[in-house]
Every structure is written in structure tokens, then in C-alpha cells.
Design an enzyme around this catalytic site. Structure first.
Site, short mmCIF file in Angstrom:
data_model
loop_
_atom_site.label_atom_id
_atom_site.label_comp_id
_atom_site.label_asym_id
_atom_site.label_seq_id
_atom_site.Cartn_x
_atom_site.Cartn_y
_atom_site.Cartn_z
N CYS A 455 0.83 -1.21 0.00
CA CYS A 455 0.00 0.00 0.00
C CYS A 455 0.87 1.27 0.00
CB CYS A 455 -0.98 -0.06 1.17
SG CYS A 455 -2.38 1.05 0.97
N ARG A 489 -12.20 5.88 -3.67
CA ARG A 489 -11.23 5.11 -2.93
C ARG A 489 -11.50 3.62 -3.16
NH1 ARG A 489 -7.74 6.69 1.16
NH2 ARG A 489 -7.13 4.95 2.51
N HIS A 550 -3.67 -5.83 2.02
CA HIS A 550 -3.50 -5.98 3.46
C HIS A 550 -4.06 -7.34 3.85
CE1 HIS A 550 -2.51 -1.77 3.81
NE2 HIS A 550 -3.65 -1.41 3.24
#
Ligand SMILES: [Zn+2]
Length: 618
Positions: A455, A489, A550
Site C-alpha cells: 500500500c 477510494r 492488506h
């Protein structure tokens, strides 16, 4: 949230007074809508990052909304984020209410410099070089008493346990004084509270006693674990990932479950498989059961606690209240693996300088050295777990390991074999890029070290990435990729299939769209998910791998962890029993695909793409 507040207010329109517990993200809106007389600010930490904002953005919104408030503010001066948000309010009463979670405030919200925390029980508290420091507090919580010059020492006697409840009660009592109560009277009234919405309520199932507790984020766990770790009785932990919980349980890797190693833990809830893998790496003996009530009734002997995150807690509470008959749980054999690392663990992310030096002295060239890079800046999303997974998977094979969590205020260890970078907030990301731009990571890459970057860390390795205002910011240029900001997003479960047909699962939460230069391979194609934004996720070049996943990605995908280990060790690795990881992968593949495309079609597509090979783990 608004609907909840409105229905609470509508339930008794004639009431003279209302006390509202407001979600941190909704505080500014609730302040605008209610013109509250008193606002009590307890603490601010990361929570449900997929649906609320990162914690610094929240602190900034609090600060904006408190600047001109007419409400009297009662604020915890021991929390730097709360202090920064509240210091602009016209009328504040500060209370030094304590708190043992600093991981979201290692860096100053005003200037991004490292905050210095004086060791307890120093009265100095915390300070930053820019001048932001713990304000002088009118009240302090000292050994369970509320102390001030004006009131003297007032004992707080509660029926519910925990340091944090003492702090909550103290702050509530000070707030109540502004509404016409006396502080003593408010504290006396609170001493009779036996539970809070079911939290700390006693239960009895099939004659077995215990209590129900709620912990929904790492800060809450940091407090609760003090309460439960000293005993040895079994603990049932329920983890869900519904809307109210946050869809990404990566935060489990920021909870020091290692401290429960004297307990048998039962993993329940919809995300029990994620918890089981975390417990495996924490070295905690555990069972995985569907039914929390069955676990409470039958596992071990003596009292048994249940700790759940938000909806898991509510589910257990209502199930107990309904009093349905409890099936005796079928126990599967427990398993325990060697867990906590000798030099540092996920639960000890910021070892003292002495420990760090000690770890360095123990280092010998024969050890595999793994560095988690700047967890104080790039540790928001639980990605530090990648370092722990690599260390454990090596150690379980008899390979000596040194795992180092290297904060940004000490030089990055230069001679490590693997470096792991994680996700972080915008300001800390820029700071990490500046810090790492001094060459230490480039030197490591030049030596042929393996680098895994997730990320924000992935974006840093590229040539440019968007800074806090979307400003183009130079990266390290170790990967030929560049990132722009884009809406919406990208938030949600991701499945990546690489060119060998191997599948990785994870969770993404970012506003970047990353383009790869010519000749830079991706990690694989995404379905479902956004990843880089053009149908792929991540980038790899030599021994450098970047991804948006993640989870942590190596906890969810053991094959990828082993690939990184092999890149360093250079030989075949002994097989491990990866049943827990394989069950988790299967479950995540089924769950991720069922929400976005018809299940049958998704499964057919995944089978065509070779998922079966990964699911069998070979
Ligand atoms: Zn500062």
C-alpha cells in the site's frame, strides 16, 4: 449513526437532557446538529479504517468543528490527538486520564515530528519539539482516584473492571458537573452501574459463569488484555467483519495476543479463521468453533470470558439473553506452534532502545534478518504482521531468525535479508519516503535484499506518489511504477491470480491508481478488486515486490511468504502444515466472490483460473 442518534432522541421527546455516545467520525455532524452543552473527548485511535477515515484526518475534522464550538469541552490531555483537536476550543477542562495506546500518536499531528512520551509515572506526559505538549490538567486520574486542587482526592468505586472505565467515569463526572450535578454525586451514581449495554455483564450458561466484554480495535484490546492476561482461564474471542465492525480484520495483527499464551483461546465469529492464523503466529493454544455459546458452556473448567468485537459481542449477548439450549461443543485437537520471537514480536513493536541494542548484539551472520521498516509511520493497517509471518515460517523450519521492528528514529539496519514496508497515513508516508530517501533502502536493494512493500509502502518504492494534498511527491524509484490519486477510494476484498495460476487474497484500502513502466510485471490480475486500477495488482521486479493487499498479505497467503523466504535462502523449504491458512484462503475466496458476482459464475471463473490448485495448497 445519524439515524441511531435521531431514534435515541425521538424515543423520549420530553427528556430535559440527553447523553449521546457518538462515533468519532460523526462528532462534527452531531455537534452541528445538537448544539451540545458539553462534549467529552475520551481518546482517538484507529478503528474501522475501511469506513471511517484514518485517525489524523479525524483529528483534523474534530479540530475544525471544535474551533468555534459553544460547548464546554472535557478532554483527555494524555492523548496527543485529542489534545491537538481540542486545544483550539474556547472552553476546555483538561484531565490527565491516562491511556496506554500510543501507536496512533507516535508522530505529532501538528508537525509530524516524533512525539516524546515520558515513561510512567512521570508527570511530564508527552511533548513535541514544535511546542505541542500535554497541557496542564486541572484533574488527574491517580491510582483510581480523581484528584484536583479544587475537589481534593475523590475515590472512584466502580462495579465494572478496568483502568479505562475509571478514566471514562472520571471524565463523565466532570462533564456532569457542567450539567448541574456534583462530581461526587455523579461518581456515586456510576458506582452502581453493573454493565454498559451488556459490556461486563455476567452470564451463566449450563451452570458455567463468566462475563461479556467488547473490544473492537487495537487500542481497546490493549486495555482489555491487561485485564484478562494475568489469569489462565479459557477465553472465547468472537470476531466479525460486518459494516459496524469494519470489513478488514487486519488490525488483529496489532493486538498483542502473545500475552494470552497461558490461556486456551477459542476463536469464534465470522472471521474466526483470520483469528486462528493470528493465534497460531502468537503461539497461543486455541480451538476454532462456530458457536460461541457452545464454547462458553463446554471449554475448559471454571469461569470463562467472552470478548467480541462489535457485532460478535451483540450476537453473543442476544443469544445468551434468548437462553436457547446450548449444544455441547465438539472439540477438535488443539495445536500449538513455537510463537513469539526472541528479539521482538508483533506485540512489542517498539522495543526500547536497550532491547534494540540487545537484539543487535545477539545478531550473528547465520541468522536470517528480517526488518519491519518504520512501523511507527507505516504501521496503520497491521502489515507489520508480514515480518512476524516470515520469521515464524523460517523458525518453524529450524532456520534461526532475527526479527527487527525498526522505527524511523533509528538508522535502518543495513545488512538485513528481507525488508517489509506497510500501509500508513498520508503525512507519515511522506515522512517515511524522506527518511528512506537517504539511501539505506536503496543500498539494501542494491545488495540484493528482498523487499515486500504494501500500500503506502508500495507507492513509496515507485518514482512518484500523491502526498497529503495530492501533491506529486518523489518516491525512492526502486520500482518503475508511479501513483496518482483517484476517486473513488478502492476499499474491499481482493483476489489476485498470478501468471502461474496461484491465488492471493487480501483487503485493499487506498486512493491510488498505480501505473507500471514497460517490463514491470504485476503481481497478477484482480477479480474482484481494484488494485493498480487497470485490472492488475502490484508490481514485481527482481526481489522487490509491491502490492495493495492488506490482511496481512503473507498471513493470508503462505505461498507468497515462502516465495520470499526462498528468494533469500535459495533452496527448497521443508513443507509446513498450512491447514489453517488454506481454510482461511478458501473461506475468503468464497466470501469475496459471493458479494460481487453471482456465486456460481465466480466459482466457475476461479476454477478456470486455477484456484483449485491453490486451495489444495500445493
Ligand atoms: Zn509537533
Amino acid at each position: 449513526m445519524d439515524a441511531g442518534l435521531i431514534s435515541a432522541l425521538a424515543s423520549k421527546p420530553s427528556a430535559r437532557m440527553a447523553v449521546l455516545e457518538v462515533d468519532e467520525a460523526h462528532l462534527p455532524g452531531a455537534l452541528r446538529a445538537t448544539r451540545a452543552d458539553v462534549v467529552i473527548l475520551l481518546n482517538l485511535s484507529r478503528d474501522q479504517l475501511d469506513r471511517t477515515s484514518e485517525v489524523r484526518m479525524l483529528a483534523e475534522r474534530w479540530r475544525d468543528s471544535l474551533r468555534n464550538t459553544t460547548a464546554h469541552v472535557v478532554a483527555n490531555s494524555d492523548d496527543p490527538l485529542v489534545t491537538w483537536a481540542a486545544e483550539v476550543a474556547p472552553d476546555v477542562t483538561w484531565i490527565a486520564a491516562g491511556g496506554n495506546w500510543h501507536e496512533d500518536a507516535y508522530h505529532c499531528p501538528a508537525c509530524d515530528a516524533r512525539i516524546t512520551f515520558a515513561p510512567a509515572p512521570s508527570k511530564e506526559g508527552w511533548s513535541c519539539t514544535c511546542g505541542l505538549r500535554r497541557p496542564a490538567a486541572e484533574f488527574a486520574l491517580i491510582e483510581g482516584d480523581l484528584v484536583s486542587d479544587r475537589t481534593g482526592r475523590l475515590p472512584i468505586r466502580l462495579s465494572i473492571p478496568g483502568r479505562f472505565n475509571l478514566a471514562n467515569a472520571a471524565m463523565a463526572a466532570i462533564g456532569a458537573e457542567y450539567l448541574g450535578s456534583s462530581i461526587e454525586g455523579a461518581l456515586q451514581a456510576m458506582s452502581e452501574v453493573g454493565e454498559i449495554g451488556g459490556r461486563f455483564s455476567a452470564h451463566r450458561i449450563n451452570g458455567r459463569a463468566g462475563s461479556l466484554m467488547l473490544a473492537k480495535n487495537p487500542a481497546g484490546w490493549a486495555e482489555l488484555i491487561d485485564l484478562v492476561a494475568p489469569g489462565t482461564s479459557p477465553i472465547v474471542i468472537g470476531i466479525n467483519s460486518r459494516l459496524a465492525d469494519g470489513h478488514d480484520p487486519s488490525w488483529l495483527w496489532d493486538v498483542p495476543f502473545e500475552r494470552l499464551s497461558a490461556h486456551l483461546v477459542v476463536a469464534t465469529g465470522e472471521r474466526r479463521r483470520d483469528l486462528a492464523v493470528r493465534l497460531l503466529h502468537a503461539g497461543v493454544e486455541h480451538l476454532v468453533l462456530d458457536d460461541p455459546l457452545g464454547a462458553l458452556a463446554t471449554v475448559g473448567s471454571g469461569p470463562i470470558e467472552f470478548i467480541g468485537n462489535y457485532t460478535a459481542f451483540q450476537d453473543a449477548r442476544y443469544a445468551i439473553r434468548r437462553g436457547r439450549p446450548v449444544e455441547t461443543a465438539t472439540l477438535t485437537p488443539t495445536r500449538r506452534r513455537p510463537g513469539a520471537d526472541e528479539s521482538a514480536s508483533a506485540g512489542e513493536k517498539f522495543p526500547s532502545a536497550a532491547t534494540r541494542n540487545g537484539a543487535r548484539q545477539r545478531h550473528t551472520q547465520s541468522r536470517l534478518r528480517i526488518v519491519v521498516v518504520h512501523p511507527d509511520l507505516l504501521g496503520t493497517y497491521g502489515d507489520g504482521g508480514n515480518g512476524l509471518v516470515l520469521a515464524n515460517r523460517a523458525r518453524w523450519r529450524g532456520i534461526p531468525v532475527e526479527l527487527i521492528f525498526a522505527p524511523s528514529d533509528v538508522p535502518l539496519p543495513r545488512d538485513a535479508d528481507i525488508y517489509c514496508l506497510g500501509g500508513g497515513e498520508d503525512g507519515p508516508q511522506v515522512r517515511a519516503a524522506e527518511q528512506l530517501g537517504h539511501g539505506s533502502l536503496a543500498d539494501a536493494a542494491g545488495r540484493g535484499a528482498t523487499i515486500l512493500a504494501v500500500c503506502a509502502g508500495y507507492q513509496i518504492l515507485g518514482t512518484t506518489f500523491p502526498g497529503p494534498d495530492g501533491k506529486v511527491t518523489p518516491g525512492l524509484g526502486l520500482l518503475d511504477v508511479s501513483t496518482n490519486r483517484a476517486e473513488p477510494r478502492a476499499v474491499g476484498d481482493v483476489i489476485v491470480r498470478d501468471r502461474l495460476g496461484r491465488v492471493a487474497t487480501g483487503f485493499e484500502n487506498h486512493a491510488g491508481r498505480t501505473s507500471r513502466g514497460p517490463g514491470v510485471e504485476s503481481l497478477g490480475s484482480v477479480m474482484p478488486g481494484i488494485g493498480n486500477g487497470e485490472g492488475t495488482d502490484g508490481a514485481r521486479s527482481g526481489r522487490i515486490l509491491g502490492t495493495y493487499l492488506h490482511g496481512p498479505v503473507l498471513a493470508r497467503n503462505a505461498w507468497l511468504a515462502d516465495e520470499l523466504l526462498r528468494s533469500v535462502i535459495g533452496s527448497a523449504l521443508a513443507p509446513l502444515d498450512d491447514e489453517a491458512e488454506e481454510i482461511l484462503a478458501r473461506e475468503r475466496i468464497a466470501a469475496s466472490t459471493s458479494g460481487r458476482v453471482p456465486i456460481g459464475e465466480a466459482r466457475r471463473r476461479l476454477l478456470r483460473q486455477g484456484v483449485r490448485a491453490v486451495v489444495s495448497g500445493k
